[in-house]
Write a protein that holds these residues in place. Structure first.
Motif, PDB file in Angstrom:
ATOM      1  N   ASP A  69      49.683  46.149  45.140  1.00 41.27           N
ATOM      2  CA  ASP A  69      50.210  47.406  44.596  1.00 41.27           C
ATOM      3  C   ASP A  69      49.327  47.858  43.433  1.00 41.27           C
ATOM      4  OD1 ASP A  69      51.584  49.551  43.551  1.00 41.27           O
ATOM      5  OD2 ASP A  69      53.477  48.492  43.310  1.00 41.27           O
ATOM      6  N   PRO A  70      48.352  48.718  43.706  1.00 44.27           N
ATOM      7  CA  PRO A  70      47.416  49.145  42.658  1.00 44.27           C
ATOM      8  C   PRO A  70      48.032  50.003  41.566  1.00 44.27           C
ATOM      9  CG  PRO A  70      46.922  50.235  44.745  1.00 44.27           C
ATOM     10  CD  PRO A  70      48.015  49.256  45.015  1.00 44.27           C
ATOM     11  N   ASP A  71      49.296  50.401  41.725  1.00 37.86           N
ATOM     12  CA  ASP A  71      49.975  51.219  40.719  1.00 37.86           C
ATOM     13  C   ASP A  71      51.057  50.450  39.962  1.00 37.86           C
ATOM     14  OD1 ASP A  71      48.514  53.583  41.271  1.00 37.86           O
ATOM     15  OD2 ASP A  71      49.761  53.929  43.032  1.00 37.86           O
ATOM     16  N   HIS A  72      51.150  49.164  40.168  1.00 41.71           N
ATOM     17  CA  HIS A  72      52.189  48.355  39.530  1.00 41.71           C
ATOM     18  C   HIS A  72      51.926  48.299  38.027  1.00 41.71           C
ATOM     19  CE1 HIS A  72      54.610  44.799  38.537  1.00 41.71           C
ATOM     20  NE2 HIS A  72      55.350  45.174  39.584  1.00 41.71           N
ATOM     21  N   VAL A  73      52.872  48.782  37.246  1.00 39.14           N
ATOM     22  CA  VAL A  73      52.665  48.972  35.809  1.00 39.14           C
ATOM     23  C   VAL A  73      52.431  47.650  35.076  1.00 39.14           C
ATOM     24  CG1 VAL A  73      53.705  49.844  33.679  1.00 39.14           C
ATOM     25  CG2 VAL A  73      53.871  51.171  35.784  1.00 39.14           C
ATOM     26  N   LEU A  74      53.217  46.638  35.354  1.00 41.16           N
ATOM     27  CA  LEU A  74      53.029  45.356  34.671  1.00 41.16           C
ATOM     28  C   LEU A  74      51.675  44.742  35.028  1.00 41.16           C
ATOM     29  CD1 LEU A  74      54.050  43.079  32.853  1.00 41.16           C
ATOM     30  CD2 LEU A  74      55.161  42.088  34.875  1.00 41.16           C
ATOM     31  N   ALA A  75      51.292  44.814  36.285  1.00 40.32           N
ATOM     32  CA  ALA A  75      49.991  44.285  36.693  1.00 40.32           C
ATOM     33  C   ALA A  75      48.856  45.048  36.006  1.00 40.32           C
ATOM     34  CB  ALA A  75      49.844  44.339  38.210  1.00 40.32           C
ATOM     35  N   LEU A  76      48.985  46.358  35.913  1.00 39.38           N
ATOM     36  CA  LEU A  76      47.967  47.156  35.232  1.00 39.38           C
ATOM     37  C   LEU A  76      47.910  46.819  33.743  1.00 39.38           C
ATOM     38  CD1 LEU A  76      48.625  50.560  36.986  1.00 39.38           C
ATOM     39  CD2 LEU A  76      46.487  49.247  37.100  1.00 39.38           C
ATOM     40  N   ARG A  77      49.070  46.648  33.124  1.00 38.75           N
ATOM     41  CA  ARG A  77      49.107  46.280  31.703  1.00 38.75           C
ATOM     42  C   ARG A  77      48.439  44.928  31.492  1.00 38.75           C
ATOM     43  NH1 ARG A  77      54.023  43.714  28.729  1.00 38.75           N
ATOM     44  NH2 ARG A  77      53.007  42.002  29.807  1.00 38.75           N
ATOM     45  N   ASN A  78      48.747  43.977  32.351  1.00 37.21           N
ATOM     46  CA  ASN A  78      48.161  42.653  32.208  1.00 37.21           C
ATOM     47  C   ASN A  78      46.665  42.659  32.523  1.00 37.21           C
ATOM     48  OD1 ASN A  78      50.632  41.761  31.413  1.00 37.21           O
ATOM     49  ND2 ASN A  78      51.144  40.776  33.340  1.00 37.21           N
ATOM     50  N   ALA A  79      46.251  43.492  33.442  1.00 37.53           N
ATOM     51  CA  ALA A  79      44.824  43.640  33.729  1.00 37.53           C
ATOM     52  C   ALA A  79      44.094  44.192  32.504  1.00 37.53           C
ATOM     53  CB  ALA A  79      44.606  44.551  34.938  1.00 37.53           C
ATOM     54  N   ALA A  80      44.705  45.167  31.854  1.00 34.01           N
ATOM     55  CA  ALA A  80      44.113  45.743  30.646  1.00 34.01           C
ATOM     56  C   ALA A  80      43.997  44.695  29.542  1.00 34.01           C
ATOM     57  CB  ALA A  80      44.942  46.932  30.166  1.00 34.01           C
ATOM     58  N   TYR A  81      45.042  43.927  29.356  1.00 36.84           N
ATOM     59  CA  TYR A  81      45.035  42.870  28.341  1.00 36.84           C
ATOM     60  C   TYR A  81      43.949  41.845  28.642  1.00 36.84           C
ATOM     61  CZ  TYR A  81      46.598  38.828  25.637  1.00 36.84           C
ATOM     62  OH  TYR A  81      46.651  37.760  24.791  1.00 36.84           O
ATOM     63  N   LEU A  82      43.868  41.426  29.891  1.00 36.89           N
ATOM     64  CA  LEU A  82      42.872  40.439  30.298  1.00 36.89           C
ATOM     65  C   LEU A  82      41.454  40.979  30.105  1.00 36.89           C
ATOM     66  CD1 LEU A  82      42.304  37.681  31.580  1.00 36.89           C
ATOM     67  CD2 LEU A  82      42.590  38.768  33.818  1.00 36.89           C
ATOM     68  N   ASP A  83      41.230  42.206  30.517  1.00 41.81           N
ATOM     69  CA  ASP A  83      39.907  42.813  30.332  1.00 41.81           C
ATOM     70  C   ASP A  83      39.556  42.917  28.855  1.00 41.81           C
ATOM     71  OD1 ASP A  83      39.238  43.139  33.014  1.00 41.81           O
ATOM     72  OD2 ASP A  83      40.132  45.128  33.134  1.00 41.81           O
ATOM     73  N   GLU A  84      40.510  43.333  28.040  1.00 45.06           N
ATOM     74  CA  GLU A  84      40.258  43.484  26.601  1.00 45.06           C
ATOM     75  C   GLU A  84      39.904  42.143  25.972  1.00 45.06           C
ATOM     76  OE1 GLU A  84      41.118  43.208  22.445  1.00 45.06           O
ATOM     77  OE2 GLU A  84      42.559  42.460  23.911  1.00 45.06           O
ATOM     78  N   LYS A  85      40.601  41.088  26.346  1.00 43.57           N
ATOM     79  CA  LYS A  85      40.338  39.756  25.798  1.00 43.57           C
ATOM     80  C   LYS A  85      38.948  39.246  26.159  1.00 43.57           C
ATOM     81  CE  LYS A  85      43.910  38.718  23.458  1.00 43.57           C
ATOM     82  NZ  LYS A  85      43.789  38.608  22.021  1.00 43.57           N
TER      83      LYS A  85
END
Length: 75
Positions: A32-48
């Motif tokens: 699900d490419p629009d899943h909000v929690l997955a997108l939030r966690n992807a952003a956090y992971l990328d930022e780290k």
């Protein structure tokens, strides 16, 4: 399911195991490419990991999907 994969990614990234976290995020977003929690966690992971452009893109997409969700607005 997507929610479970996103939570597992959050747990692994929280303890610094970014490789496993990335695997779970990739699986979640493939389902699900629009899943909000997955997108939030992807952003956090990328930022780290210093990947700021993908982090911003994921966070922008999450906000577009759920602009009322307060945990999407990072300080």
């Amino acid at each position: 399911d997507v929610e479970r994969l996103a939570v597992l990614a959050e747990i692994y990234s929280g303890v610094g195991n970014y490789a496993i976290a990335q695997e779970y995020i990739d699986q979640a977003l493939a389902l699900d490419p629009d899943h909000v929690l997955a997108l939030r966690n992807a952003a956090y992971l990328d930022e780290k990991q210093g990947r700021y452009e993908p982090a911003i893109a994921a966070l922008d997409k999450a906000i577009a999907n759920d602009p009322q969700r307060s945990d999407l607005y990072m300080e």
